[in-house]
Write a protein that holds these residues in place. Structure first.
Motif, PDB file in Angstrom:
ATOM      1  N   LEU A  30      -2.078  24.597 -39.725  1.00  0.00           N
ATOM      2  CA  LEU A  30      -1.697  23.372 -40.442  1.00  0.00           C
ATOM      3  C   LEU A  30      -2.869  22.791 -41.219  1.00  0.00           C
ATOM      4  O   LEU A  30      -2.757  21.703 -41.793  1.00  0.00           O
ATOM      5  CB  LEU A  30      -1.179  22.329 -39.434  1.00  0.00           C
ATOM      6  N   GLY A  31      -3.980  23.497 -41.229  1.00  0.00           N
ATOM      7  CA  GLY A  31      -5.164  22.995 -41.922  1.00  0.00           C
ATOM      8  C   GLY A  31      -5.832  21.841 -41.198  1.00  0.00           C
ATOM      9  O   GLY A  31      -6.487  21.006 -41.818  1.00  0.00           O
ATOM     10  N   LEU A  32      -5.701  21.812 -39.867  1.00  0.00           N
ATOM     11  CA  LEU A  32      -6.216  20.696 -39.074  1.00  0.00           C
ATOM     12  C   LEU A  32      -7.314  21.167 -38.131  1.00  0.00           C
ATOM     13  O   LEU A  32      -7.424  22.353 -37.813  1.00  0.00           O
ATOM     14  CB  LEU A  32      -5.080  20.068 -38.249  1.00  0.00           C
ATOM     15  N   ILE A  73      -5.889   9.561 -33.059  1.00  0.00           N
ATOM     16  CA  ILE A  73      -6.044   9.998 -31.669  1.00  0.00           C
ATOM     17  C   ILE A  73      -4.669  10.077 -31.014  1.00  0.00           C
ATOM     18  O   ILE A  73      -3.846   9.160 -31.140  1.00  0.00           O
ATOM     19  CB  ILE A  73      -6.946   9.035 -30.872  1.00  0.00           C
ATOM     20  N   THR A  74      -4.428  11.176 -30.305  1.00  0.00           N
ATOM     21  CA  THR A  74      -3.206  11.323 -29.523  1.00  0.00           C
ATOM     22  C   THR A  74      -3.585  11.698 -28.094  1.00  0.00           C
ATOM     23  O   THR A  74      -4.752  11.742 -27.745  1.00  0.00           O
ATOM     24  CB  THR A  74      -2.249  12.351 -30.168  1.00  0.00           C
ATOM     25  N   PHE A  75      -2.581  11.974 -27.263  1.00  0.00           N
ATOM     26  CA  PHE A  75      -2.809  12.069 -25.818  1.00  0.00           C
ATOM     27  C   PHE A  75      -2.262  13.372 -25.258  1.00  0.00           C
ATOM     28  O   PHE A  75      -1.179  13.810 -25.633  1.00  0.00           O
ATOM     29  CB  PHE A  75      -2.123  10.899 -25.100  1.00  0.00           C
ATOM     30  N   GLU A  76      -3.021  13.940 -24.335  1.00  0.00           N
ATOM     31  CA  GLU A  76      -2.533  15.079 -23.568  1.00  0.00           C
ATOM     32  C   GLU A  76      -1.960  14.630 -22.235  1.00  0.00           C
ATOM     33  O   GLU A  76      -1.115  15.298 -21.649  1.00  0.00           O
ATOM     34  CB  GLU A  76      -3.671  16.071 -23.318  1.00  0.00           C
ATOM     35  N   ASN A  77      -2.407  13.503 -21.725  1.00  0.00           N
ATOM     36  CA  ASN A  77      -1.931  13.000 -20.434  1.00  0.00           C
ATOM     37  C   ASN A  77      -1.918  11.477 -20.459  1.00  0.00           C
ATOM     38  O   ASN A  77      -2.297  10.861 -21.463  1.00  0.00           O
ATOM     39  CB  ASN A  77      -2.790  13.538 -19.283  1.00  0.00           C
ATOM     40  N   GLU A  78      -1.470  10.897 -19.354  1.00  0.00           N
ATOM     41  CA  GLU A  78      -1.306   9.442 -19.295  1.00  0.00           C
ATOM     42  C   GLU A  78      -2.357   8.759 -18.437  1.00  0.00           C
ATOM     43  O   GLU A  78      -2.204   7.589 -18.079  1.00  0.00           O
ATOM     44  CB  GLU A  78       0.077   9.090 -18.731  1.00  0.00           C
ATOM     45  N   LEU A 249       5.570  12.780 -30.198  1.00  0.00           N
ATOM     46  CA  LEU A 249       6.547  13.684 -29.597  1.00  0.00           C
ATOM     47  C   LEU A 249       6.660  13.367 -28.111  1.00  0.00           C
ATOM     48  O   LEU A 249       5.647  13.150 -27.441  1.00  0.00           O
ATOM     49  CB  LEU A 249       6.101  15.133 -29.823  1.00  0.00           C
ATOM     50  N   PHE A 250       7.906  13.339 -27.627  1.00  0.00           N
ATOM     51  CA  PHE A 250       8.171  12.950 -26.240  1.00  0.00           C
ATOM     52  C   PHE A 250       8.975  14.043 -25.535  1.00  0.00           C
ATOM     53  O   PHE A 250       9.848  14.688 -26.146  1.00  0.00           O
ATOM     54  CB  PHE A 250       8.990  11.659 -26.188  1.00  0.00           C
ATOM     55  N   LEU A 291       1.392  17.598 -33.853  1.00  0.00           N
ATOM     56  CA  LEU A 291       0.336  17.477 -34.856  1.00  0.00           C
ATOM     57  C   LEU A 291       0.912  17.050 -36.196  1.00  0.00           C
ATOM     58  O   LEU A 291       0.332  16.212 -36.908  1.00  0.00           O
ATOM     59  CB  LEU A 291      -0.410  18.811 -34.990  1.00  0.00           C
ATOM     60  N   ARG A 292       2.044  17.613 -36.567  1.00  0.00           N
ATOM     61  CA  ARG A 292       2.696  17.214 -37.822  1.00  0.00           C
ATOM     62  C   ARG A 292       3.029  15.721 -37.806  1.00  0.00           C
ATOM     63  O   ARG A 292       2.777  15.004 -38.787  1.00  0.00           O
ATOM     64  CB  ARG A 292       3.977  18.030 -38.044  1.00  0.00           C
TER      65      ARG A 292
END
Length: 380
Positions: A30-32, A73-78, A249-250, A291-292
């Protein structure tokens, strides 16, 4: 730190485990680039990350360092402290999902209350606080859950009697806990859904999940359920994402009762074990989709590329330091099979070491293929 709607090219991930690793695998196409905040240099995602912030995931000071290197910033866990992260959000750090949407979800009791308030079907539940009397109106058996930080069967116990409940509660130190009625479900289902900043929603096929000891053992995609059940699952997913007004995404875990009613079990505000099949079976994997969504790229197609698929978690069954190469190679030699090994150096019972996916021509074949994979992995 990026505050406008231009595409975001550097993604910070709080957490460096296998979910972050699979996101990092998808990023280049995705070029990221991804940067991870994780406590150990041997965590799975570190080898693929452009940079690593070596710190506990709850360390907000380290998260500010992460933000300086990323657009979002996003999350892998809570396992995060929202109050500390909120101070960073006030300084312009972009979190997706937004922190206000995470707040009612990280505590399982608050999550249940929100779902009930939104008119979504959930099991009957109560909060049990210290010094309170155990309620009797839910009956036994009961499901007892830690309100925070439970995962992979940890923090969830089915109790058959009041004495058993008291014993577990004492062992946990008498915290406030969530008590739920035990749902005598026909099957457990799950659905992955993503939402973009423009409000577009993409929903993956509904899957059946099969658990043992509260840990997912296998996933069958798509679930062999009626169109009416699929409609209920998708309607629940849409309502949750729209009520939370999220970008991300959930994973949504569900119970299906014998009379074809769907109840919400739990919500994970991130990629989820039940969506691993999408790596090989769908046009867009759940990891690429996340990611999108967070990078303001158009959501991808969730259509399956094969009629059906099965995912089997490769769980530790012994305490050992092994890479199980012989078993992995035997599984990969099965028709249309793919093995993902998370690179963990230590096995212990129940630990997720990897997973295997197999594409099949008919949903009814999924259970037989899962048995073949497990016979190789567990040696029976």
């Amino acid at each position: 730190m990026n505050s406008d709607r231009t595409p975001r090219r550097r993604v910070g991930i709080i957490g460096g485990g296998q979910l972050a690793w699979m996101m990092a695998r998808e990023a280049p196409s995705l070029g990221l680039e991804v940067v991870v905040q994780t406590p150990k240099l041997d965590d799975p995602a570190v080898e693929l990350a452009a940079e690593t912030v070596l710190a506990e995931v709850a360390d907000a000071r380290a998260t500010f360092q992460l933000a300086e290197r990323c657009d979002v910033i996003t999350f892998e866990n809570e396992f995060v402290e929202l109050e500390e992260l909120a101070k960073l959000a006030e300084k312009g750090v972009c979190f997706r999902p937004r922190l206000e949407a995470l707040e009612p979800l990280l505590d399982k009791y608050h999550q249940r209350c929100c779902l009930r308030e939104w008119g979504l079907p959930v099991p009957r539940f109560v909060n049990l606080a210290p010094q309170e009397t155990i309620p009797i109106d839910l009956g036994f058996p009961l499901v007892m859950k830690a309100r925070r930080h439970g995962y992979d069967g940890q923090g969830t116990v089915i109790v058959e009697t009041g004495d058993a409940l008291n014993a577990v509660w004492q062992r946990w130190g008498y915290p406030s806990v969530l008590l739920e009625e035990f749902v005598r479900f026909d099957r457990e289902l799950a659905v992955i859904a993503a939402r973009s900043a423009t409000g577009d929603i993409a929903i993956y096929p509904v899957v059946e999940t099969q658990q043992e000891n509260q840990v997912c053992r296998r996933v069958l995609a798509p679930a062999m359920v009626s169109p009416a059940v699929v409609f209920q699952c998708e309607a629940i997913a849409r309502r949750i994402l729209e009520k939370l007004d999220v970008v991300g995404l959930f994973g949504i875990e569900l119970f299906l009762t014998p009379d074809e009613k769907v109840l919400v079990n739990e919500i994970a505000p991130r990629t989820h074990n039940s969506g691993h099949f999408s790596l090989d079976a769908c046009d867009t994997s759940q990891f690429a989709q996340l990611l999108r969504a967070v990078c303001d790229l158009p959501l991808g197609s969730t259509v399956m590329k094969s009629p059906a698929a099965v995912m089997v978690n490769l769980l530790g069954y012994e305490t050992a330091r092994r890479d199980y190469r012989d078993k992995r190679e035997a599984i990969a030699a099965l028709p249309n099979a793919f093995v993902y090994w998370y690179g963990k150096t230590e096995s212990r019972p129940g630990r997720k070491l990897g997973h295997a996916t197999a594409l099949v021509s008919d949903p009814s074949q999924g259970r037989a293929i899962a048995r073949d994979i497990e016979a190789i992995w567990y040696g029976r």
